[in-house]
Design a protein around this motif. Structure first.
Motif, PDB file in Angstrom:
ATOM      1  N   MET B  80      18.366 -63.325 -34.130  1.00 58.05           N
ATOM      2  CA  MET B  80      17.042 -62.948 -34.584  1.00 58.05           C
ATOM      3  C   MET B  80      16.662 -61.579 -34.018  1.00 58.05           C
ATOM      4  O   MET B  80      16.966 -61.252 -32.879  1.00 58.05           O
ATOM      5  N   PHE B  82      13.349 -59.412 -33.228  1.00 55.67           N
ATOM      6  CA  PHE B  82      11.918 -59.644 -33.074  1.00 55.67           C
ATOM      7  C   PHE B  82      11.123 -58.382 -33.370  1.00 55.67           C
ATOM      8  O   PHE B  82      11.630 -57.268 -33.252  1.00 55.67           O
ATOM      9  N   ASN B  84       8.732 -57.069 -31.580  1.00 59.19           N
ATOM     10  CA  ASN B  84       8.628 -56.187 -30.408  1.00 59.19           C
ATOM     11  C   ASN B  84      10.008 -55.972 -29.776  1.00 59.19           C
ATOM     12  O   ASN B  84      10.100 -55.603 -28.626  1.00 59.19           O
ATOM     13  N   ALA B  86      12.022 -57.501 -28.168  1.00 50.07           N
ATOM     14  CA  ALA B  86      12.375 -58.489 -27.141  1.00 50.07           C
ATOM     15  C   ALA B  86      13.659 -58.124 -26.410  1.00 50.07           C
ATOM     16  O   ALA B  86      14.499 -58.971 -26.140  1.00 50.07           O
ATOM     17  N   LEU B  87      13.813 -56.854 -26.079  1.00 46.35           N
ATOM     18  CA  LEU B  87      14.975 -56.455 -25.270  1.00 46.35           C
ATOM     19  C   LEU B  87      14.705 -56.842 -23.824  1.00 46.35           C
ATOM     20  O   LEU B  87      13.570 -56.820 -23.375  1.00 46.35           O
ATOM     21  N   TYR B  88      15.764 -57.192 -23.107  1.00 46.17           N
ATOM     22  CA  TYR B  88      15.590 -57.550 -21.702  1.00 46.17           C
ATOM     23  C   TYR B  88      15.423 -56.253 -20.910  1.00 46.17           C
ATOM     24  O   TYR B  88      16.372 -55.473 -20.801  1.00 46.17           O
ATOM     25  N   PRO B  89      14.226 -56.006 -20.362  1.00 48.17           N
ATOM     26  CA  PRO B  89      13.943 -54.679 -19.807  1.00 48.17           C
ATOM     27  C   PRO B  89      14.758 -54.356 -18.557  1.00 48.17           C
ATOM     28  O   PRO B  89      14.933 -53.196 -18.222  1.00 48.17           O
ATOM     29  N   HIS B  90      15.254 -55.386 -17.879  1.00 47.98           N
ATOM     30  CA  HIS B  90      15.966 -55.131 -16.631  1.00 47.98           C
ATOM     31  C   HIS B  90      17.465 -55.002 -16.840  1.00 47.98           C
ATOM     32  O   HIS B  90      18.213 -54.917 -15.879  1.00 47.98           O
ATOM     33  N   MET B  91      17.899 -55.021 -18.099  1.00 49.71           N
ATOM     34  CA  MET B  91      19.338 -54.928 -18.352  1.00 49.71           C
ATOM     35  C   MET B  91      19.641 -53.647 -19.126  1.00 49.71           C
ATOM     36  O   MET B  91      18.814 -53.167 -19.894  1.00 49.71           O
ATOM     37  N   ASN B  96      22.311 -55.998 -22.617  1.00 55.64           N
ATOM     38  CA  ASN B  96      21.461 -56.621 -23.623  1.00 55.64           C
ATOM     39  C   ASN B  96      22.296 -57.181 -24.770  1.00 55.64           C
ATOM     40  O   ASN B  96      22.073 -58.284 -25.229  1.00 55.64           O
ATOM     41  N   TYR B  99      24.709 -60.095 -23.479  1.00 55.51           N
ATOM     42  CA  TYR B  99      24.117 -61.299 -22.878  1.00 55.51           C
ATOM     43  C   TYR B  99      24.475 -62.576 -23.649  1.00 55.51           C
ATOM     44  O   TYR B  99      24.937 -63.553 -23.062  1.00 55.51           O
ATOM     45  N   ARG B 131      18.559 -48.078 -19.837  1.00 58.31           N
ATOM     46  CA  ARG B 131      17.656 -49.221 -19.908  1.00 58.31           C
ATOM     47  C   ARG B 131      16.801 -49.070 -21.162  1.00 58.31           C
ATOM     48  O   ARG B 131      16.555 -47.947 -21.612  1.00 58.31           O
ATOM     49  N   ARG B 147      22.273 -56.393 -30.776  1.00 59.44           N
ATOM     50  CA  ARG B 147      22.341 -57.675 -30.092  1.00 59.44           C
ATOM     51  C   ARG B 147      22.565 -58.798 -31.103  1.00 59.44           C
ATOM     52  O   ARG B 147      23.211 -59.788 -30.805  1.00 59.44           O
TER      53      ARG B 147
END
Lengths: 293, 361
Positions: B80, B82, B84, B86-91, B96, B99, B131, B147
């Motif tokens: 999916m 999204f 916004n 929905a990326l993982y901000p700390h990766m 990303n 994952y 990032r 992703r």
């Protein structure tokens, strides 16, 4: 742009900040300077004579095995209290984050302990663990553990750790909950679609994103455990048995006001002051560069 | 690769709100389906039910030949994108994308080759160490797509993926999504409220309104033969003109309400009632000479867009209402206050039941 208010009359500006300055001077700067001054003096118990001894108070402090033992004990106490209160708060917050119904009620209930004075919190736990009348001591006895914090130093230490951690849980809970709710739902959903189970999601997504909050609370809790736990110790164990719960703040009090070693006590407060300044610097540095990831 | 099937899918929220009132449709393997509708129509809910992020109250959803109602999102073999991102901000960008593959214990070499392939397709080479916060909106959008594609899922789900981008980038990404989907041939469900995205991307459209799929069909079918007043008004810009009217006694024309004008076009025989709604698209009204005209318009306002102009006015002789918009050639000069004679080809007139809004055939 920084917003600046300028006063046409300087007098008004000074009058407005005066109360704050007076309070700081009377209740902080003056006692602190007194402590600094006393820490280099050797005084007799009645205050009749005093002698300037340079840093003798400090050297004797750090060659005193009892003081060093208290230092180690305080570190152990702080680590345990912080870990316990952060752990429980995170668990509660993670659970509260999932519920929608009754969330406000739940939150209010969990926040209550924070409003309780340290001494009262201490007494509360003291009664529950009282070897003769305490319900928890009674239950432990039923389980085969003979609880007695009057005699057993470890029991006494566990008692003050529990009381201190319990009081701090609500504060940590509030921050953790706010932190959790700030994590976008879609991140968790994306991770779920990406095949991460609840625990893996927590470990690889939620916890890293919560790290700014966790770090902030870590500093606050260590400061709390080091400096704000006097009331709890005083009301429950009075530093005993056999100094087993004499943490640094309590030792300042007992050496100074019971042992009447004013210079040594002042030197201890100066050491504590240095520690709190150090921790504050760490925190400020961190808060200044807000971005954690 | 797999198709998708909805059988009597309904969604009722615990508070009693009924979000989806029964959707039945089959999506062929490799098809690009766009679910379009105004906000709150249930389109995202439907998508999230396919993803497994919302439970299915009633009915069944099949991906391929598997019933997925009770499957966890991770087990549905979907990906999916999204709104916004929905990326993982700390990766990092690489992490990303990797994952989902790592969670599925894909061998390391394969993760690397798949991420490399995806970043080549999406022109993300050289950004894999960054990032998400160091990327622009369009790049983040690409990472979110990356992703999804590295997972090689059976179905792509897009939840308004372009609505956070600026207009220019949106057009560009729209093309990229279309191209990507065509090259990969993955079945896709795409939710949007933007009718241009809907028309340009879709193999077939699902037009939703208030939890009901009002029409399912190819973009052109939906445009030329809208099934309801809602669909007719939602698809097409500017929106279709609706003129309430009454069938004349001889049944060979329609008298428009509040005016003396009669459209000389017979409504379909299935019109059992006298009251009908006539729909005409702004682009199908042609200025003409007064004697060849079927409608007369008094002009209120003209919006010149360059290539063409939008003329807003009211039917001449009406006391109130019946606003009409006409799209005319940009070269034609029309002024406010002017009277405009309009002709319309009979095949471009739509008739709807005035009560339930259904198309009359």
């Amino acid at each position: 742009m920084e917003k600046r208010v300028t006063f046409s009359r300087r007098g008004l500006a000074f009058a407005l900040v005066a109360p704050q300055i007076v309070i700081t001077l009377v209740f902080f700067i003056w006692p602190a300077s007194q402590a600094l001054y006393q820490s280099v003096l050797l005084e007799d118990a009645f205050g009749l004579s005093r002698k300037f001894v340079w840093f003798d108070n400090f050297t004797s402090l750090f060659s005193d095995s009892i003081y060093l033992a208290s230092f180690g004990r305080t570190i152990g106490f702080s680590v345990a209290t912080t870990a316990l209160s952060l752990g429980i708060a995170l668990l509660l917050a993670a659970m509260a984050d999932r519920i929608i119904k009754g969330a406000t009620t739940y939150r209010t209930l969990v926040i209550w302990p924070y409003a309780i004075a340290p001494a009262v919190a201490g007494v509360l736990w003291f009664f529950m663990f009282n070897p003769s009348i305490g319900i928890l001591a009674y239950m432990l006895k039923a389980l085969g553990y003979d609880w007695n914090h009057y005699l057993d130093g470890s029991d006494a230490m566990i008692l003050i750790i529990l009381a201190a951690a319990w009081k701090q849980v609500s504060y940590n809970f509030l921050f953790f909950l706010a932190g959790l709710q700030a994590i976008p739902r879609s991140l968790i959903e994306a991770a779920a679609i990406d095949g991460a189970g609840p625990f893996k999601r927590f470990r690889t997504i939620v916890f890293p994103l919560l790290s700014p909050t966790t770090f902030f609370l870590l500093v606050v809790n260590i400061v709390y455990a080091f400096f704000d736990t006097f009331g709890i110790v005083h009301a429950t164990t009075s530093g005993g048995p056999a100094q087993a719960t004499t943490i640094l703040v309590y030792k300042v009090f007992s050496d100074g006001f019971i042992g009447l070693d004013l210079g040594g006590s002042a030197a201890q407060s100066v050491v504590l002051m240095a520690i709190v300044i150090g921790l504050t610097v760490v925190q400020f540095r961190y808060i200044e560069r807000k971005v954690a990831y | 690769m797999a198709g998708l099937q909805f059988t009597g899918v309904r969604k009722t929220y615990p508070n009693g709100f009924r979000a989806i009132h029964g959707v039945d449709t089959t999506v062929a393997d490799g098809e690009f389906i766009v679910i379009v509708g105004p906000s709150g129509c249930g389109k995202s809910t439907l998508l999230r039910m396919v993803a497994g992020l919302e439970t299915v109250t009633e009915g069944e959803i099949h991906i391929g030949d598997r019933r997925v109602n009770e499957l966890e999102p991770a087990d549905r073999n979907i990906a999916m994108v999204f709104q916004n991102y929905a990326l993982y901000p700390h990766m990092s960008v690489f992490d990303n994308m990797a994952y989902g593959l790592r969670n599925r214990r894909t061998p390391k070499e394969e993760i690397e080759s798949r991420v490399a392939e995806a970043s080549r397709i999406l022109q993300l080479d050289g950004m894999l160490d960054r990032r998400p916060s160091q990327l622009s909106g369009g790049q983040r959008q690409r990472v979110a797509m990356g992703r999804a594609i590295v997972r090689e899922p059976e179905v792509f789900l897009f939840d308004e993926p372009l609505s956070n981008l600026d207009a220019k980038l949106r057009v560009q990404m729209r093309l990229e999504i279309k191209r990507l989907q065509r090259d990969l041939g993955t079945t896709s469900l795409y939710v949007t409220h933007d009718q241009v995205e809907a028309m340009t991307l879709a193999d077939r459209l699902i037009v939703m309104n208030a939890g009901v799929a009002e029409q399912i069909g190819t973009p052109l079918d939906v445009y030329t033969e809208p099934a309801t007043v809602f669909v007719a008004g939602f698809i097409g810009s500017p929106a279709m003109n609706f003129l309430p009217g009454t069938t004349t006694t001889d049944g060979r024309g329609v008298t428009l309400d509040g005016s003396s004008q009669t459209l000389p076009v017979a409504p379909p025989s299935s019109a059992s009632r006298d009251k009908i709604t006539v729909g005409i698209r702004p682009e199908h009204l042609e200025p003409t000479s007064p004697d060849a005209a079927s409608l007369a318009l008094s002009v209120d306002l003209v919006e010149a867009l360059g290539a063409d102009s939008l003329v807003h006015g009211q039917l001449a002789g009406t006391t109130q209402g019946s606003a009409v918009t006409v799209r005319v050639d940009g070269a034609r000069r029309v002024a406010a206050g002017e009277a405009l004679s309009l002709a319309v080809a009979p095949e471009h007139i739509h008739f709807f039941d005035a009560d339930d809004g259904r198309r009359l055939v």
